[in-house]
Design an enzyme around this catalytic site. Structure first.
Site, PDB file in Angstrom:
ATOM      1  N   ASP A   1       0.834  -1.193   0.000  1.00 42.19           N
ATOM      2  CA  ASP A   1       0.000   0.000   0.000  1.00 42.19           C
ATOM      3  C   ASP A   1       0.874   1.250   0.000  1.00 42.19           C
ATOM      4  OD1 ASP A   1      -2.770   1.076   0.327  1.00 42.19           O
ATOM      5  OD2 ASP A   1      -1.950   1.874   2.185  1.00 42.19           O
TER       6      ASP A   1
ATOM      7  N   GLU B   1       1.604  -0.374  -4.954  1.00 47.89           N
ATOM      8  CA  GLU B   1       0.644   0.661  -5.339  1.00 47.89           C
ATOM      9  C   GLU B   1       1.457   1.939  -5.528  1.00 47.89           C
ATOM     10  OE1 GLU B   1      -3.458   2.715  -3.640  1.00 47.89           O
ATOM     11  OE2 GLU B   1      -1.789   2.308  -2.272  1.00 47.89           O
TER      12      GLU B   1
END
Length: 545
Positions: free
Chosen positions: A213, A277
């Site tokens: 993330d 990401e």
């Protein structure tokens, strides 16, 4: 063209991974929230679909202020989702089916209930505990102004002031998302050491890798200066502030994490994957994250954000192939995820219908993505053609963006409504065993048209299109590898050749055009007679063009 795909050690280069948003996938307990046992029960469905692996959204202990992206303990399972024993059963079941398991790891920030942050609050200014985060004195004579002018991505200032042990207003701490998600300070050596421990904990339990993330985050400018455009992140809901994201030091972290994964791979020959990401301004900057000694993959979001336009799609694909594939990695394509409006709706579909222009375009985009060189990630429910649920009542919305801004414009709950599995009424097989059980977000009546049992029975459904595309992709040698060659086409049409003989064409317009290849397509997103490519349709042919 041979119909056998050779097994390669670098399985990730052309893998198709299915994103499981755990709380909305399948509920095994009847509490209305999906769980790890539900994921295990759904593995045969995913194997039948034909994916290579799954990416699990966070299931760690968390107060759920941002649905698990506020992690209180990185090495356990929240009781809502099960326990470590159930996780181990899931990994073993997936291994038996040949389905790889990726975990979502959140290294940019944690929960305000994480033990280290609670320790930092108690320890006071100047302590080693506070050095693990970004604590700073406020500006102004009484320190009542934030240390800088940055705004959080989810709205409001990026700083919150704490009350010190003596009861007086004290320092401020940085949170680039919400106050419940304080940012780690990766310049403190205890933080990278702790995340190495976390990686090894899960790798020792058999996972195949990690989705990272906010992989362009972690480091902030060491002086924390004011931003010339402090509201850019909140305005775009993207990592725009150049002082808070994409700092050069982050690449050393990914080199170290890659070395850890390579160490495990060397032990047993089973390659572990890191996929980031990464939200950065250009494909060229994106490419820096997938150099040979850094991340294996990084999501390329430009295809997701491109308008339905042939020239826009061609530009995105060409830049990715030039800049990212040029590193030796492969492009990682996505059309949707848990933060975005569902594809059918994004391409122009009214939210309460499952057929029409948006659905046709979504089907065509899926075939285009599966034909491109590289890997592909599919968000759960896209294979059912689910539209966005846009009319959820305010009182059921849980997205912190809505709680902090009051605006429905960018909320993410509509793509997170629990999946419909069977039947004609909610909970549509999502949750069972408890009379009157309700999913954590309400499912609309029209979900019945998209239920999995109906999709499996209808050979014209989205599910069969995805399954057929995945089967063909797996049977054609190294379809995910290599390059592509563009063909000359009329305006509004894209066509390219993969390998020696696979042709993919997409008509972005609404009127039919002559097909670039004669004969009946191998696969098409809609009815496609020989010699014609209808509007809003994609097709694959085998040809010697």
């Amino acid at each position: 063209m041979s119909l056998h795909r050779t097994e390669a050690r670098h399985w990730w280069r052309d893998a198709v991974i299915y994103q499981v948003y755990v709380r909305s996938f399948l509920d095994s307990t009847g509490d209305g929230i999906g769980d790890l046992a539900g994921v295990r029960a759904g593995l045969p469905y995913l194997k039948k679909l034909g994916v290579d692996g799954i990416w699990l959204s966070p299931f760690y202990p968390s107060p759920q202020h941002d649905h698990g992206y506020d992690v209180a303990d990185y090495c356990d399972v929240d009781p809502t989702f099960g326990d470590l024993a159930e996780f181990d059963l899931l990994v073993k079941a997936a291994r038996r089916l040949g389905v790889r398991v990726l975990l979502d790891i959140v290294p940019n920030h944690c929960s305000s209930e994480h033990p280290w942050f609670r320790e930092a609050l108690a320890a006071g200014p100047g302590s080693a505990a506070r050095a693990r985060f970004h604590f700073a004195d406020g500006r102004g004579p009484d320190g009542s102004e934030p240390p800088n002018n940055w705004h959080a991505m989810f709205g409001g200032p990026a700083w919150s002031r704490v009350t010190e042990a003596d009861g007086r207003p004290g320092q401020w701490y940085l949170h680039m998302f919400t106050p419940e998600q304080p940012d780690w300070n990766w310049r403190d050596p205890e933080v990278p050491a702790e995340f190495e421990r976390i990686l090894r904990f899960w790798l020792d339990r058999g996972v195949d890798g990690f989705r990272i993330d906010v992989a362009a985050g972690l480091f902030k400018h060491p002086e924390l200066p004011d931003s010339p455009d402090p509201e850019a992140d909140a305005r775009t809901r993207d990592s725009v502030n150049p002082l808070a994201w994409n700092q050069p030091e982050v690449h050393e972290v990914w080199r170290h994490w890659r070395a850890i994964c390579e160490d495990y791979t060397a032990r047993d020959g089973r390659e572990r994957l890191l996929v980031g990401e990464v939200s950065v301004p250009t494909a060229r900057e994106h490419a820096r994250y997938v150099r040979a000694d850094e991340l294996h993959q990084a999501f390329f979001f430009d295809l997701l954000s491109a308008p339905w336009d042939a020239d826009a799609f061609r530009k995105v694909v060409s830049e990715a192939m030039q800049d990212i594939a040029g590193t030796g990695s492969t492009v990682t394509w996505v059309l949707n995820n848990h933060d975005q409006v569902r594809t059918v709706t994004r391409y122009g579909e009214p939210a309460t219908e499952g057929s029409g222009l948006g659905a046709a375009r979504a089907r065509a985009a899926a075939l285009l993505m599966l034909a491109l060189p590289g890997a592909a990630y599919i968000y759960q429910g896209e294979e059912l053609g689910l539209p966005e649920v846009v009319d959820l009542p305010d009182d059921v919305l849980t997205d912190p963006i809505f709680r902090r801004t009051g605006s429905r414009a960018r909320i993410r709950d509509g793509c997170r409504v629990p999946l419909p599995w069977s039947g004609q009424a909610s909970p549509f097989g999502f949750t069972s065993g408890v009379e009157g059980a309700k999913p954590w977000l309400p499912q609309p009546e029209w979900f019945a048209e998209h239920a999995t049992d109906r999709a499996l029975a209808d050979t014209r459904s989205f599910w069969h299109l995805y399954r057929d595309g995945l089967q063909l992709r797996a049977s054609l040698p190294q379809l995910g590898e290599g390059s592509l060659r563009w063909l000359d086409t009329p305006p509004g049409v894209l066509a390219f050749v993969r390998g020696d003989d696979l042709v993919c064409a997409v008509n972005f317009g609404t009127a039919p055009v002559p097909a670039p290849v004669s004969g009946t397509p191998l696969l098409s997103s809609g009815p496609c007679p020989a010699g014609v490519l209808p509007g809003s349709t994609a097709a694959w042919w085998i040809s010697d063009l």
